[in-house]
Design a protein around this motif. Sequence first.
Motif, PDB file in Angstrom:
ATOM      1  N   ALA A 227       9.869   2.200  21.651  1.00  0.00           N
ATOM      2  CA  ALA A 227      11.231   2.242  21.111  1.00  0.00           C
ATOM      3  C   ALA A 227      12.213   1.993  22.246  1.00  0.00           C
ATOM      4  N   TRP A 228      13.439   1.592  21.896  1.00  0.00           N
ATOM      5  CA  TRP A 228      14.407   1.224  22.922  1.00  0.00           C
ATOM      6  C   TRP A 228      15.127   2.463  23.443  1.00  0.00           C
ATOM      7  N   GLY A 229      14.467   3.134  24.390  1.00  0.00           N
ATOM      8  CA  GLY A 229      15.031   4.335  24.986  1.00  0.00           C
ATOM      9  C   GLY A 229      14.222   4.732  26.197  1.00  0.00           C
ATOM     10  N   GLN A 259       7.644  -7.958  24.224  1.00  0.00           N
ATOM     11  CA  GLN A 259       8.606  -8.666  23.373  1.00  0.00           C
ATOM     12  C   GLN A 259       9.544  -7.657  22.728  1.00  0.00           C
ATOM     13  N   LEU A 260      10.848  -7.958  22.769  1.00  0.00           N
ATOM     14  CA  LEU A 260      11.841  -7.073  22.166  1.00  0.00           C
ATOM     15  C   LEU A 260      12.128  -7.518  20.735  1.00  0.00           C
ATOM     16  N   LEU A 261      12.236  -6.532  19.822  1.00  0.00           N
ATOM     17  CA  LEU A 261      12.413  -6.817  18.408  1.00  0.00           C
ATOM     18  C   LEU A 261      13.624  -6.089  17.855  1.00  0.00           C
ATOM     19  N   ASP A 262      14.286  -6.697  16.854  1.00  0.00           N
ATOM     20  CA  ASP A 262      15.314  -5.972  16.125  1.00  0.00           C
ATOM     21  C   ASP A 262      14.664  -5.235  14.964  1.00  0.00           C
ATOM     22  N   ALA A 263      15.482  -4.577  14.138  1.00  0.00           N
ATOM     23  CA  ALA A 263      14.944  -3.727  13.068  1.00  0.00           C
ATOM     24  C   ALA A 263      14.172  -4.520  12.023  1.00  0.00           C
ATOM     25  N   ASP A 295       2.990   6.335  18.279  1.00  0.00           N
ATOM     26  CA  ASP A 295       2.920   7.720  18.734  1.00  0.00           C
ATOM     27  C   ASP A 295       4.294   8.372  18.710  1.00  0.00           C
ATOM     28  N   GLY A 296       4.517   9.311  17.803  1.00  0.00           N
ATOM     29  CA  GLY A 296       5.728  10.112  17.827  1.00  0.00           C
ATOM     30  C   GLY A 296       6.821   9.631  16.892  1.00  0.00           C
ATOM     31  N   GLU A 297       7.547  10.598  16.313  1.00  0.00           N
ATOM     32  CA  GLU A 297       8.598  10.300  15.342  1.00  0.00           C
ATOM     33  C   GLU A 297       9.707   9.451  15.952  1.00  0.00           C
ATOM     34  N   GLU A 298       9.931   9.584  17.280  1.00  0.00           N
ATOM     35  CA  GLU A 298      10.986   8.805  17.918  1.00  0.00           C
ATOM     36  C   GLU A 298      10.678   7.310  17.923  1.00  0.00           C
ATOM     37  N   ARG A 299       9.440   6.949  17.610  1.00  0.00           N
ATOM     38  CA  ARG A 299       9.059   5.540  17.506  1.00  0.00           C
ATOM     39  C   ARG A 299       8.938   5.084  16.055  1.00  0.00           C
ATOM     40  N   ALA A 300       9.424   5.865  15.105  1.00  0.00           N
ATOM     41  CA  ALA A 300       9.255   5.529  13.685  1.00  0.00           C
ATOM     42  C   ALA A 300       9.960   4.229  13.318  1.00  0.00           C
ATOM     43  N   ALA A 301      11.241   4.093  13.710  1.00  0.00           N
ATOM     44  CA  ALA A 301      11.966   2.863  13.395  1.00  0.00           C
ATOM     45  C   ALA A 301      11.351   1.667  14.103  1.00  0.00           C
ATOM     46  N   ALA A 302      10.913   1.866  15.341  1.00  0.00           N
ATOM     47  CA  ALA A 302      10.260   0.786  16.088  1.00  0.00           C
ATOM     48  C   ALA A 302       8.955   0.373  15.411  1.00  0.00           C
ATOM     49  N   VAL A 321       5.760   9.617  11.301  1.00  0.00           N
ATOM     50  CA  VAL A 321       5.976   8.169  11.290  1.00  0.00           C
ATOM     51  C   VAL A 321       5.630   7.588   9.935  1.00  0.00           C
ATOM     52  N   ALA A 322       4.527   8.041   9.357  1.00  0.00           N
ATOM     53  CA  ALA A 322       4.105   7.538   8.047  1.00  0.00           C
ATOM     54  C   ALA A 322       5.158   7.832   6.990  1.00  0.00           C
TER      55      ALA A 322
END
Length: 327
Positions: A227-229, A259-263, A295-302, A321-322
């Motif tokens: 994720a972007w953080g 590679q960087l991705l948008d939503a 791995d981890g909820e902070e990566r859910a959107a990613a 995440v699921a």
Amino acid sequence: MSTQHGPRVGRPPHHTGPEELVQTAAMARRFYLEGRSKTEIAQEFGISRFKVARMLETALHNGLIRLEVRLPAELDAERSDALRTRYNLRHCVVLASTEGEPGGAVLATRRLGAVAAGLLTEIVTEADVLGLVWGPEIEALGRELTVLARCKVVQLCGVTPLRPVDSSAVEAVRRAASIARGPVYAIHAPLLLPDGAAARMLRRQPGITEAVNQFRHLTKAVVSVGAWGPGLSTIYDALDDDAREQYRSLGTCAEVVGQLLDADGRPVAPELTERIIAISFDELRDVPDVILLADGEERAAATSAALKTGLFNGIVTHTAVAEHLLR
């Protein structure tokens, strides 16, 4: 001539007696526990196959037979199946999240690695060429891997030394190859180079060229998502503040093999491609099985962005995440 109507004579209402109950129980043992076919059971009891099927169905309906599916508590069967169906995945394992528990984040990564290692033990064959990226999830996978079919193991990207780790990607890949008793193709190089010229020069180095040439032979690959953080992306941590903000303003929310991705899963920084040493998206699309470790909820959107690329037909992740993906 008059006709008198007496009591109706016919078959009495069916009553399930003790003999039928014990026979049904015996049939259930044959069918569910011993794996006998309904035809075999019918021959043994001297009845039709259709009557066997009807008796078993009635027994289920009436509660005489109860079927239970018991999985280890750490596996979330319901969300695994829902996620597999929603995203048309071939491989899907969801672990129960451990947020709030002591050492939650570290424990979650370790458990994710252990389950991913188990999945590889289950699906990798001697005909496979297995590719692994760099990342903490892969390090956890490497530590938990104990059995693997004899196969080639290929490192899919360079590494970044900015985050302290217990072991490098090269060591994780070498451990997998050691367990698989097959050749290893490691990449002793950074993931991100200062410019395209430096990256092109490194790609021409003999050891790196050998690994990159294996990309087209891959049959299975395991890839993580960032994720972007801070601490969530190898590329984010390798850039300066101005570059981080620049890519954030372009909508960056995820990173997959540099590679960087948008939503929506679209690449937003094609100029970075020249500076990274990693498998490309075009090469990944040719791999029959590509499994995402999230791995981890902070990566859910990613993770959502990564799945929208269409690169993946498998995922190992956590309940939190699921749930995000299913919403």
